[in-house]
Motif scaffolding. Structure first.
Motif, PDB file in Angstrom:
ATOM      1  N   ASP A 267      16.431  13.479  -7.621  1.00 53.22           N
ATOM      2  CA  ASP A 267      16.881  12.569  -8.637  1.00 53.22           C
ATOM      3  C   ASP A 267      17.700  11.372  -8.027  1.00 53.22           C
ATOM      4  O   ASP A 267      18.613  10.592  -8.612  1.00 53.22           O
ATOM      5  N   TYR A 268      17.708  11.323  -6.695  1.00 55.84           N
ATOM      6  CA  TYR A 268      18.301  10.082  -6.010  1.00 55.84           C
ATOM      7  C   TYR A 268      17.373   9.551  -4.943  1.00 55.84           C
ATOM      8  O   TYR A 268      16.748  10.274  -4.050  1.00 55.84           O
TER       9      TYR A 268
ATOM     10  N   SER B  29      26.212  10.905  -3.483  1.00 49.73           N
ATOM     11  CA  SER B  29      24.683  10.672  -2.683  1.00 49.73           C
ATOM     12  C   SER B  29      24.769   9.885  -1.658  1.00 49.73           C
ATOM     13  O   SER B  29      23.900   9.782  -0.677  1.00 49.73           O
ATOM     14  N   GLU B  30      25.968   8.757  -1.753  1.00 49.03           N
ATOM     15  CA  GLU B  30      25.805   7.746  -0.806  1.00 49.03           C
ATOM     16  C   GLU B  30      26.218   8.297   0.584  1.00 49.03           C
ATOM     17  O   GLU B  30      27.454   8.748   0.694  1.00 49.03           O
TER      18      GLU B  30
ATOM     19  N   ALA C 299      19.730   1.671  -3.801  1.00 50.38           N
ATOM     20  CA  ALA C 299      19.231   3.283  -4.376  1.00 50.38           C
ATOM     21  C   ALA C 299      19.193   3.058  -5.965  1.00 50.38           C
ATOM     22  O   ALA C 299      19.595   2.240  -6.526  1.00 50.38           O
TER      23      ALA C 299
ATOM     24  N   ARG D 286      18.376   6.014  -9.487  1.00 49.49           N
ATOM     25  CA  ARG D 286      18.008   7.383 -10.004  1.00 49.49           C
ATOM     26  C   ARG D 286      17.058   7.177 -11.041  1.00 49.49           C
ATOM     27  O   ARG D 286      16.967   6.007 -11.759  1.00 49.49           O
TER      28      ARG D 286
ATOM     29  N   THR E 133      22.962  18.238  -0.375  1.00 53.17           N
ATOM     30  CA  THR E 133      22.379  16.990  -0.832  1.00 53.17           C
ATOM     31  C   THR E 133      21.751  16.234   0.291  1.00 53.17           C
ATOM     32  O   THR E 133      22.092  15.127   0.669  1.00 53.17           O
TER      33      THR E 133
ATOM     34  N   SER F  79      18.317  15.597  -4.094  1.00 56.53           N
ATOM     35  CA  SER F  79      18.682  16.441  -5.482  1.00 56.53           C
ATOM     36  C   SER F  79      20.146  16.478  -5.312  1.00 56.53           C
ATOM     37  O   SER F  79      20.636  17.210  -4.455  1.00 56.53           O
ATOM     38  N   GLU F  80      20.888  15.845  -6.073  1.00 52.96           N
ATOM     39  CA  GLU F  80      22.531  16.127  -6.415  1.00 52.96           C
ATOM     40  C   GLU F  80      22.692  17.332  -6.685  1.00 52.96           C
ATOM     41  O   GLU F  80      23.837  17.851  -6.581  1.00 52.96           O
TER      42      GLU F  80
END
Lengths: 114, 114
Positions: free
Chosen positions: B31-32, A101-102, B49, B51, B100, B94-95
């Motif tokens: 979700d992130y 995600s980063e 960040a 979750r 993403t 959303s992963e």
């Protein structure tokens, strides 16, 4: 190591011209993203690559915009027949993998269409 | 339809005070939730960040509070300093969905007066 680099930092062009914007991601990052940031707004997604392929180009506003990443590293965003409304900062980001995600952003290219 | 709503648009805080920026999201698949800091002429830089499996995350003077049921999250900057003056963006992704890409809020311009 070096971060994401983008060239040029500024580009001024005339309406109707073609421009290319380059992004050099962090070494080893397989995922690469292009975003567009208009004045006073947050970045808006354009396209992302996993390796050499464009995995999602749903954010590209129209068929004047195209991006490539032929060797899975450097990417070029291409804009044909530029319009004044294309003026914005074009940001590139990379991440270690699509599942990561980063996202790390470059400084952007400020495009001005006269 | 704006998927991530951020407020306030601008914020002035005295040195040493607490800065609070709020975001609300609509897509329950997100979700992130990162926060980015952006200085003029620079690209966004990841600040912190979270979750949804935790309700709070703290890193130094920066804390994210997350309320899953309300679909809201906020950034708290404790002991705000003039060097914190920047534009802050919340984002979400959303992963587990294709692409993403980060969905950004419109940003909050923070000014910390000395």
């Amino acid at each position: 190591g070096a971060g994401v680099s983008q060239t040029p930092s500024n580009k001024v062009t005339e309406k109707g011209k073609y421009v290319e914007l380059r992004c050099d991601p962090i070494s080893g990052h397989t995922a690469l993203y292009w975003y567009r940031q208009s004045l006073g707004q947050g970045p808006e997604f354009l396209i992302y690559f996993q390796g050499t392929g464009a995995a999602d180009d749903s954010g590209l506003p129209n068929d004047r915009f195209f991006a490539v990443r032929p060797e899975g590293s450097v990417s070029t965003l291409k804009i044909q027949r530029t319009e004044r409304g294309d003026s914005a900062v074009y940001l590139c980001a990379s991440s270690l993998a699509v599942s990561s995600s980063e996202q790390f952003f470059g400084p952007g290219t400020r495009l001005t269409v006269l | 339809q704006q998927q991530v709503k951020q407020s306030p648009q601008s914020l002035i805080v005295q040195k040493g005070g607490i800065s609070i920026i709020n975001c609300a999201y609509e897509n329950t698949a997100f979700d992130y939730f990162p926060w980015y800091q952006q200085f003029p002429g620079k690209g966004p830089a990841l600040l912190i960040a979270i979750r949804p499996d935790v309700s709070e995350k703290k890193e130094g003077r920066f804390t994210i509070s997350f309320n899953k049921s309300a679909k809201q999250f906020s950034l708290h900057i404790m002991d705000s300093q003039p060097g914190d003056s920047a534009t802050y963006f919340c984002a979400a992704s959303s992963e587990y969905q294709a692409g993403t890409a980060l969905i950004f809020g419109k940003g909050t311009t923070l000014s910390v007066s000395s």
